[in-house]
Each structure stands twice: as structure tokens, then as C-alpha cells.
Design an enzyme around this catalytic site. Structure first.
Site, PDB file in Angstrom:
ATOM      1  N   CYS A   3       0.862  -1.187   0.000  1.00 17.54           N
ATOM      2  CA  CYS A   3       0.000   0.000   0.000  1.00 17.54           C
ATOM      3  C   CYS A   3       0.895   1.231   0.000  1.00 17.54           C
ATOM      4  CB  CYS A   3      -0.976  -0.018   1.175  1.00 17.54           C
ATOM      5  SG  CYS A   3      -0.219   0.073   2.813  1.00 17.54           S
ATOM      6  N   ARG A   9      -3.287  -0.541   5.539  1.00 20.91           N
ATOM      7  CA  ARG A   9      -3.888  -1.633   4.772  1.00 20.91           C
ATOM      8  C   ARG A   9      -2.978  -2.842   4.597  1.00 20.91           C
ATOM      9  NH1 ARG A   9      -5.241   2.082  -0.241  1.00 20.91           N
ATOM     10  NH2 ARG A   9      -3.280   2.949   0.550  1.00 20.91           N
ATOM     11  N   ASP A 119      -8.566   3.644   1.453  1.00 24.36           N
ATOM     12  CA  ASP A 119      -7.553   3.999   2.452  1.00 24.36           C
ATOM     13  C   ASP A 119      -8.256   4.504   3.712  1.00 24.36           C
ATOM     14  OD1 ASP A 119      -5.409   4.887   3.897  1.00 24.36           O
ATOM     15  OD2 ASP A 119      -4.385   5.771   2.174  1.00 24.36           O
TER      16      ASP A 119
HETATM   17  P1  4NP Z   1      -1.820   2.907   4.100  1.00 27.46           P
HETATM   18  O1  4NP Z   1      -2.451   4.278   4.629  1.00 27.46           O
HETATM   19  O2  4NP Z   1      -1.285   3.200   2.708  1.00 27.46           O
HETATM   20  O3  4NP Z   1      -2.969   1.964   4.070  1.00 27.46           O
HETATM   21  O4  4NP Z   1      -0.727   2.515   5.077  1.00 27.46           O
HETATM   22  C1  4NP Z   1      -1.741   5.481   4.694  1.00 27.46           C
HETATM   23  C2  4NP Z   1      -0.821   5.666   5.683  1.00 27.46           C
HETATM   24  C3  4NP Z   1      -0.149   6.873   5.770  1.00 27.46           C
HETATM   25  C4  4NP Z   1      -0.404   7.876   4.857  1.00 27.46           C
HETATM   26  C5  4NP Z   1      -1.339   7.680   3.851  1.00 27.46           C
HETATM   27  C6  4NP Z   1      -2.000   6.477   3.768  1.00 27.46           C
HETATM   28  N1  4NP Z   1       0.281   9.121   4.958  1.00 27.46           N
HETATM   29  O5  4NP Z   1      -0.081  10.047   4.202  1.00 27.46           O
HETATM   30  O6  4NP Z   1       1.186   9.269   5.785  1.00 27.46           O
END
Ligand code: 4NP
Length: 148
Positions: A3, A9, A119
Site C-alpha cells: 500500500c 492496509r 484507504d
Molecule cells: P496505508 O495508509 O497506505 O494503508 O498505510 C496510509 C498511511 C499513511 C499515509 C497515507 C495512507 N500518509 O499520508 O502518511
């Protein structure tokens, strides 16, 4: 399992698939990574940990890392959570890029529909439960598809 941040995720996807691998006594290896490196070294998001544990899976020991081109060679399949992860993995893989082993995870649940795992980063706990259910069902299908 890939991800963006490797804290919401894909850590769930890693933990869920590993849990099923154990249940089915399969000799598979699973890992996760983020296309971004902002959270490298961090444990999964508190709500990912909470929702996993609610479902009997402890992901607290997992540690975020960034996707690297060698992952494309090291693993038989690369599952990405959404279309932007797909583009980032393609770009970051360089000459190692192999579209035949890369797919959206939810194509295992909704074949050919190219849906993304939403997300949950910007929302509340309910989003993490929704994400858990989607990933859990997709991983059931991965087990059925690839187990001998
Ligand atoms: P992930 O979610 O891709 O499911 O781990 C996110 C985690 C952090 C960020 C964006 C999405 N961020 O902008 O830091």
C-alpha cells in the site's frame, strides 16, 4: 502486499494472509511494504492493530518498510491495494517490473473489476473494519486459488 504507507492496509493484509497460511498449514512466505517511505520502521497503525486483534490476529510485531525493486524478483505475487500503488510499484520496479505477477488485491474478490481497497487513514475505526472484511475475503480466495 503493498500500500502507500505500510501502516494501515498492507500490514492487515500481511497479518491476515499469514494467519490463513498457518491455519492451512501452507509453506508460504508473506511480507508487506509501502510505496512511500514516510513510516519506515513504525508499527502498524493503532486502529489496524486493534481491528486485527478484534479478529484474533496480532500484527503488533510488524514493522513498516518501503517497497524496493528487488521485491519484484523475490516474491511470486505482488498484491497492491489500489491503482496508485500499482503505478508506483511499476515505476519503482524499473527493469524488474513484471505485470504478470502484479495485481490489485481486490481482483481476487471482484475479478476484473479493478477495485481498490479504500484507504482508512483519513477516517475512523469503522473504515478499518470495512478494510479488514474486504482483505479477509480476498485472502480466502488467494488460499483457495493457490493451495495445492
Ligand atoms: P496505508 O495508509 O497506505 O494503508 O498505510 C496510509 C498511511 C499513511 C499515509 C497515507 C495512507 N500518509 O499520508 O502518511
Amino acid at each position: 502486499m503493498v500500500c502507500l504507507g505500510n501502516i494501515c492496509r498492507s500490514p492487515l493484509a500481511e497479518g491476515i494472509l499469514r494467519h490463513k497460511i498457518k491455519q492451512h498449514k501452507l509453506n508460504w512466505e508473506v511480507a508487506s511494504a509501502g510505496t512511500g517511505g514516510y513510516h519506515t520502521g513504525e508499527a502498524p497503525h493503532k486502529l489496524s492493530q486493534k481491528v486485527a486483534l478484534y479478529n484474533g490476529i496480532d500484527i503488533s510485531g510488524q514493522c513498516a518498510r518501503q517497497f524496493e525493486a528487488s521485491d519484484m524478483l523475490s516474491y511470486d505475487y505482488i498484491y497492491v491495494m489500489d491503482a496508485s500503488n500499482y503505478q508506483d510499484v511499476k515505476r519503482m520496479s524499473g527493469r524488474s517490473w513484471d505485470p504478470s505477477k502484479t495485481d490489485l488485491l481486490l481482483n481476487e474478490l471482484y475479478p476484473g473489476q479493478h477495485r481498490g481497497v479504500p484507504d482508512p487513514w483519513y477516517g475512523g475505526e469503522e473504515g478499518y473494519h470495512e478494510v479488514f472484511e474486504l482483505i479477509d475475503k480476498a485472502c480466502d480466495n488467494i488460499i483457495l486459488k493457490f493451495k495445492a
